[in-house]
Design a protein around this motif. Structure first.
Motif, PDB file in Angstrom:
ATOM      1  N   HIS A  18       6.924   9.891   7.390  1.00  0.00           N
ATOM      2  CA  HIS A  18       6.518  10.286   6.054  1.00  0.00           C
ATOM      3  C   HIS A  18       5.201   9.576   5.744  1.00  0.00           C
ATOM      4  CE1 HIS A  18      10.613  11.779   5.645  1.00  0.00           C
ATOM      5  NE2 HIS A  18      10.993  10.632   6.185  1.00  0.00           N
ATOM      6  N   ALA A  19       4.184  10.369   5.443  1.00  0.00           N
ATOM      7  CA  ALA A  19       2.880   9.797   5.115  1.00  0.00           C
ATOM      8  C   ALA A  19       2.767   9.682   3.601  1.00  0.00           C
ATOM      9  CB  ALA A  19       1.763  10.680   5.664  1.00  0.00           C
ATOM     10  N   LEU A  20       2.481   8.506   3.138  1.00  0.00           N
ATOM     11  CA  LEU A  20       2.266   8.263   1.715  1.00  0.00           C
ATOM     12  C   LEU A  20       0.796   7.934   1.542  1.00  0.00           C
ATOM     13  CD1 LEU A  20       5.287   7.452   2.441  1.00  0.00           C
ATOM     14  CD2 LEU A  20       5.253   6.300   0.251  1.00  0.00           C
ATOM     15  N   ILE A  21       0.060   8.797   0.874  1.00  0.00           N
ATOM     16  CA  ILE A  21      -1.384   8.629   0.746  1.00  0.00           C
ATOM     17  C   ILE A  21      -1.733   8.506  -0.727  1.00  0.00           C
ATOM     18  CG2 ILE A  21      -3.631   9.663   1.221  1.00  0.00           C
ATOM     19  CD1 ILE A  21      -2.233  11.188   3.540  1.00  0.00           C
ATOM     20  N   ALA A  22      -2.396   7.418  -1.068  1.00  0.00           N
ATOM     21  CA  ALA A  22      -2.811   7.191  -2.451  1.00  0.00           C
ATOM     22  C   ALA A  22      -4.028   8.049  -2.770  1.00  0.00           C
ATOM     23  CB  ALA A  22      -3.147   5.716  -2.652  1.00  0.00           C
ATOM     24  N   ILE A  23      -4.022   8.661  -3.939  1.00  0.00           N
ATOM     25  CA  ILE A  23      -5.149   9.489  -4.364  1.00  0.00           C
ATOM     26  C   ILE A  23      -5.618   9.037  -5.732  1.00  0.00           C
ATOM     27  CG2 ILE A  23      -4.447  11.490  -3.013  1.00  0.00           C
ATOM     28  CD1 ILE A  23      -3.381  12.667  -5.686  1.00  0.00           C
TER      29      ILE A  23
END
Length: 98
Positions: A18-23
Motif C-alpha cells: 500500500h503506497a501512502l503518498i502525501a499531497i
C-alpha cells in the motif's frame, strides 16, 4: 512531475503493498490518482492483481474487469444476486447495476 513524501507498507514479499503518498493540492491529487492507476495496471500487465487481500477498493473497481474479464464479472454478479437478492449488502459499491 512532482516530488512527494510517501511510504510503502504491506506484505511486499507477495507483491501486496500500500503506497501512502502525501499531497498538498488538487493537482497533486490528480497526479497521485494517475500514478495509482499506472501501478495497478502494471501489476495486471505482469500477471498480478489490482486487488488486495480484502477485495477491491472503490478507487480501483474500474480495473476489475481488466483483471477478471467479462465472464468473471458476470459470475460475480450472479453470486451477488443469489446471495443478496434485495441488494442490501454494500449496494452500488463494486458491482454497480446488479
Amino acid at each position: 512531475m512532482f516530488l512527494a513524501a510517501g511510504y510503502i507498507v504491506g506484505h511486499v514479499g507477495d507483491g501486496n503493498f500500500h503506497a501512502l503518498i502525501a499531497i498538498n493540492n488538487e493537482k497533486e491529487l490528480h497526479e497521485v490518482k494517475h500514478l495509482a492507476d499506472d501501478m495497478a495496471q502494471y501489476a495486471l500487465d505482469v500477471g498480478g492483481t489490482c486487488t488486495g487481500e480484502h477485495g477491491i477498493g472503490l478507487g480501483k473497481r474500474h480495473l476489475l474487469e481488466k483483471e477478471l474479464g467479462e465472464v468473471g464479472i458476470d459470475v460475480m454478479k450472479q453470486l451477488k444476486r443469489a446471495l443478496d437478492p434485495k441488494n442490501i449488502m454494500n449496494p452500488g459499491k463494486v458491482l454497480v447495476g446488479v
